[in-house]
Motif scaffolding. Structure first.
Motif, PDB file in Angstrom:
ATOM      1  N   VAL A 199      -2.888  79.223  43.600  1.00 28.12           N
ATOM      2  CA  VAL A 199      -2.580  78.759  44.657  1.00 28.12           C
ATOM      3  C   VAL A 199      -3.640  77.504  44.579  1.00 28.12           C
ATOM      4  O   VAL A 199      -4.959  77.223  45.421  1.00 28.12           O
ATOM      5  N   ARG A 200      -3.501  76.463  45.285  1.00 27.05           N
ATOM      6  CA  ARG A 200      -4.046  75.269  45.043  1.00 27.05           C
ATOM      7  C   ARG A 200      -3.794  74.649  46.762  1.00 27.05           C
ATOM      8  O   ARG A 200      -2.352  74.630  46.941  1.00 27.05           O
ATOM      9  N   VAL A 201      -4.604  73.810  47.208  1.00 32.75           N
ATOM     10  CA  VAL A 201      -4.003  73.146  48.261  1.00 32.75           C
ATOM     11  C   VAL A 201      -4.454  71.040  47.720  1.00 32.75           C
ATOM     12  O   VAL A 201      -5.003  70.873  47.324  1.00 32.75           O
ATOM     13  N   ALA A 202      -3.160  69.850  48.641  1.00 26.88           N
ATOM     14  CA  ALA A 202      -3.503  69.159  48.386  1.00 26.88           C
ATOM     15  C   ALA A 202      -3.479  68.611  50.036  1.00 26.88           C
ATOM     16  O   ALA A 202      -1.938  68.855  50.520  1.00 26.88           O
ATOM     17  N   PRO A 203      -3.684  67.359  50.200  1.00 22.83           N
ATOM     18  CA  PRO A 203      -3.248  65.980  51.476  1.00 22.83           C
ATOM     19  C   PRO A 203      -2.089  66.028  51.921  1.00 22.83           C
ATOM     20  O   PRO A 203      -1.642  66.137  52.711  1.00 22.83           O
ATOM     21  N   SER A 204      -1.208  65.772  50.573  1.00 25.00           N
ATOM     22  CA  SER A 204      -0.180  65.654  50.499  1.00 25.00           C
ATOM     23  C   SER A 204       0.823  65.969  48.812  1.00 25.00           C
ATOM     24  O   SER A 204       0.094  65.753  48.217  1.00 25.00           O
ATOM     25  N   LEU A 205       1.878  65.264  49.227  1.00 24.43           N
ATOM     26  CA  LEU A 205       2.946  65.524  47.800  1.00 24.43           C
ATOM     27  C   LEU A 205       3.912  65.341  47.616  1.00 24.43           C
ATOM     28  O   LEU A 205       4.907  64.483  48.898  1.00 24.43           O
ATOM     29  N   PRO A 206       3.980  64.316  46.911  1.00 26.22           N
ATOM     30  CA  PRO A 206       5.316  63.681  46.301  1.00 26.22           C
ATOM     31  C   PRO A 206       6.536  64.442  46.521  1.00 26.22           C
ATOM     32  O   PRO A 206       7.718  63.639  47.321  1.00 26.22           O
ATOM     33  N   LEU A 207       6.558  66.007  46.332  1.00 30.12           N
ATOM     34  CA  LEU A 207       8.511  66.495  46.617  1.00 30.12           C
ATOM     35  C   LEU A 207       8.368  67.599  46.219  1.00 30.12           C
ATOM     36  O   LEU A 207       7.236  68.259  46.226  1.00 30.12           O
ATOM     37  N   ARG A 208       8.891  68.410  46.791  1.00 29.14           N
ATOM     38  CA  ARG A 208       8.527  69.940  46.592  1.00 29.14           C
ATOM     39  C   ARG A 208      10.072  70.151  45.665  1.00 29.14           C
ATOM     40  O   ARG A 208      10.814  69.502  45.211  1.00 29.14           O
ATOM     41  N   MET A 209       9.645  71.017  44.436  1.00 29.47           N
ATOM     42  CA  MET A 209       9.626  70.793  43.188  1.00 29.47           C
ATOM     43  C   MET A 209       9.497  72.902  42.707  1.00 29.47           C
ATOM     44  O   MET A 209       8.221  73.105  43.271  1.00 29.47           O
ATOM     45  N   VAL A 210       9.823  73.658  42.089  1.00 33.33           N
ATOM     46  CA  VAL A 210       9.571  74.491  41.369  1.00 33.33           C
ATOM     47  C   VAL A 210      10.214  73.852  39.276  1.00 33.33           C
ATOM     48  O   VAL A 210      11.469  73.750  39.409  1.00 33.33           O
ATOM     49  N   VAL A 211       9.239  74.967  38.530  1.00 29.77           N
ATOM     50  CA  VAL A 211       9.952  74.212  37.518  1.00 29.77           C
ATOM     51  C   VAL A 211       9.385  75.987  36.799  1.00 29.77           C
ATOM     52  O   VAL A 211       8.797  76.296  37.042  1.00 29.77           O
ATOM     53  N   PHE A 212      10.864  76.264  36.100  1.00 28.66           N
ATOM     54  CA  PHE A 212      10.651  77.420  35.744  1.00 28.66           C
ATOM     55  C   PHE A 212      10.603  77.353  34.336  1.00 28.66           C
ATOM     56  O   PHE A 212      10.921  76.850  33.345  1.00 28.66           O
ATOM     57  N   ASP A 213       9.399  77.868  33.272  1.00 27.67           N
ATOM     58  CA  ASP A 213       9.375  77.699  32.062  1.00 27.67           C
ATOM     59  C   ASP A 213       9.065  76.397  31.652  1.00 27.67           C
ATOM     60  O   ASP A 213       9.767  76.189  29.944  1.00 27.67           O
ATOM     61  N   ARG A 214       9.100  75.856  31.983  1.00 31.69           N
ATOM     62  CA  ARG A 214       8.923  74.438  31.374  1.00 31.69           C
ATOM     63  C   ARG A 214       9.744  73.980  30.879  1.00 31.69           C
ATOM     64  O   ARG A 214      10.052  72.652  30.083  1.00 31.69           O
ATOM     65  N   ARG A 215      11.353  74.295  31.656  1.00 29.66           N
ATOM     66  CA  ARG A 215      12.868  74.069  31.244  1.00 29.66           C
ATOM     67  C   ARG A 215      13.506  73.591  31.840  1.00 29.66           C
ATOM     68  O   ARG A 215      14.804  73.048  31.688  1.00 29.66           O
ATOM     69  N   ALA A 216      13.440  74.612  33.164  1.00 27.65           N
ATOM     70  CA  ALA A 216      14.323  73.834  34.288  1.00 27.65           C
ATOM     71  C   ALA A 216      13.855  73.510  35.313  1.00 27.65           C
ATOM     72  O   ALA A 216      12.847  74.343  35.640  1.00 27.65           O
ATOM     73  N   ALA A 217      13.815  72.893  36.206  1.00 26.51           N
ATOM     74  CA  ALA A 217      13.750  72.338  37.670  1.00 26.51           C
ATOM     75  C   ALA A 217      14.320  72.104  38.199  1.00 26.51           C
ATOM     76  O   ALA A 217      15.308  71.631  38.440  1.00 26.51           O
ATOM     77  N   VAL A 218      13.614  72.370  39.945  1.00 26.61           N
ATOM     78  CA  VAL A 218      14.907  72.424  40.653  1.00 26.61           C
ATOM     79  C   VAL A 218      13.945  71.374  41.453  1.00 26.61           C
ATOM     80  O   VAL A 218      13.062  71.660  42.352  1.00 26.61           O
ATOM     81  N   VAL A 219      14.831  70.416  42.261  1.00 28.70           N
ATOM     82  CA  VAL A 219      13.694  68.922  42.823  1.00 28.70           C
ATOM     83  C   VAL A 219      15.213  68.826  44.273  1.00 28.70           C
ATOM     84  O   VAL A 219      16.224  69.070  44.085  1.00 28.70           O
ATOM     85  N   PRO A 220      14.312  68.769  45.587  1.00 27.54           N
ATOM     86  CA  PRO A 220      15.532  68.475  46.253  1.00 27.54           C
ATOM     87  C   PRO A 220      16.478  67.121  46.108  1.00 27.54           C
ATOM     88  O   PRO A 220      15.681  66.475  45.937  1.00 27.54           O
ATOM     89  N   SER A 221      17.917  66.867  46.566  1.00 27.74           N
ATOM     90  CA  SER A 221      19.436  66.469  46.151  1.00 27.74           C
ATOM     91  C   SER A 221      18.627  65.331  47.148  1.00 27.74           C
ATOM     92  O   SER A 221      18.847  63.793  46.847  1.00 27.74           O
ATOM     93  N   ASN A 222      17.703  65.073  48.777  1.00 26.83           N
ATOM     94  CA  ASN A 222      17.536  64.455  49.136  1.00 26.83           C
ATOM     95  C   ASN A 222      15.929  65.042  50.003  1.00 26.83           C
ATOM     96  O   ASN A 222      15.611  65.887  50.867  1.00 26.83           O
ATOM     97  N   PRO A 223      15.334  64.546  49.582  1.00 22.40           N
ATOM     98  CA  PRO A 223      13.726  64.970  49.846  1.00 22.40           C
ATOM     99  C   PRO A 223      13.471  64.437  51.615  1.00 22.40           C
ATOM    100  O   PRO A 223      12.495  65.231  52.091  1.00 22.40           O
TER     101      PRO A 223
END
Length: 339
Positions: A199-223
């Protein structure tokens, strides 16, 4: 009138007085303006820093006006350069999204199979995340926005995260720095790291996302409202761009639990520097607060402290001065530690 160029009202008053009577010295300017000599010297120091006056070669300690046609045009040019640099920063921040759009357009034009699944509502999102996690075999990369996570969110994530880590899936997560102010989320992250999650931390992030096995990603339809739903993206082009974005932010983010450091050159924390960068991009306090997972009140406090530290009277002037000092260059936090 000259405040837009970063010249304070006091410095402008002295400058105009010198335009009318260039022969006046410090005492003469003080008498004409009804100021103390200390106030005049402070304004002259500012004018010298902005290259609007220079030292006299004939009168030791004396100052001469630089031709306004040269000095003011040069000052305006510097402001234009700063504005250009800030625009370039905004452009580079959107690069990852542009790549995703480009890949999508190419796929349509080449009649490839477009695999974008729309997930409506939080319930559908969670069901799909459970399915993707169940099928995941090697790696997960995750951005978690919003600061402290709700009890409902932690409860939904815990069994999924535990099952992944117990299966030996390599899991890396980046949370917002503001989670340290939320004890329940801190406890959850402690539990995650004990299981082997990095786990790492950053002061800001561009969007919420989860990437599985570098083959599929889930991102919000409305950030701006992640509860509305999400998009499930597949395909090497789309997902590779998101993976590159993750690796870029991961590289600069310090590990969760590490001592937060101040920048040696500016004395700023990574959080303060992130606020400064977002302000320079023209974001409001409300947007800054949302992107960093902090309250609007905290965002306004940090902004006020930055303006005081920079000696700025406006948010625009704070951005200009920060640019002059080089505070907007480079990454938000250069204290990344390899993990």
């Amino acid at each position: 009138m000259l405040e837009i160029l970063g010249v304070s009202s006091a410095a402008e008053s002295v400058y105009r007085a010198m335009l009318g009577k260039p022969e006046l010295g410090v005492s003469g300017l003080a008498a004409q303006l009804g100021w103390s000599e200390e106030q005049v010297r402070g304004a002259l120091d500012e004018l010298a820093r902005l290259s609007l006056v220079r030292q006299s070669d004939q009168r030791p300690g004396g100052l001469l006006l630089v031709n306004p046609e040269i000095s003011l045009v040069s000052l305006l040019a510097r402001q234009e350069v700063e504005l250009t640099q800030r625009q370039q920063e905004i452009t580079s921040g959107r690069l990852a999204i542009s790549k995703i759009v480009a890949e999508y357009v190419d796929s349509v034009q080449n009649r490839r199979r477009v695999d974008v699944e729309e997930l409506n509502g939080i319930d559908m999102v969670r069901v799909r995340l459970e399915e993707l996690a169940h099928d995941c075999t090697s790696e997960i990369m995750e951005f978690t926005t919003g600061g402290g996570q709700s009890a409902e969110s932690r409860q939904a994530s815990k069994p999924i995260d535990q099952a992944l880590l117990e299966r030996g899936v390599h899991m890396r997560c980046v949370y917002l720095e503001s989670v340290i102010n939320h004890p329940q989320t801190v406890s959850y992250l402690d539990w995650l790291t004990q299981l082997g999650c990095r786990v790492r931390v950053a002061p800001s992030l561009p969007l919420r996302m989860v990437v599985f096995d570098r083959r599929a990603a889930v991102v919000p339809s409305n950030p701006d409202n992640t509860a509305v739903g999400a998009l499930l993206l597949r395909g090497s082009g789309l997902v590779s761009a998101l993976c590159a974005l993750f690796e870029h932010i991961w590289e600069d983010a310090p590990p969760f639990g590490a001592t937060r450091r101040r920048d040696e050159d500016t004395g700023l924390t990574s959080q303060a520097r992130a606020v400064l960068s977002l302000l320079a991009q023209g974001h409001t306090d409300e947007v800054v607060a949302r992107k960093m997972g902090i309250s609007v009140r905290t965002a306004r406090r940090i902004t006020a402290e930055l303006m005081t530290q920079l000696g700025a009277r406006s948010r625009f002037q704070a951005g200009v001065i920060a640019g002059e000092r080089g505070w907007l260059q480079g990454s938000v936090d250069g204290s990344a530690v390899p993990d």
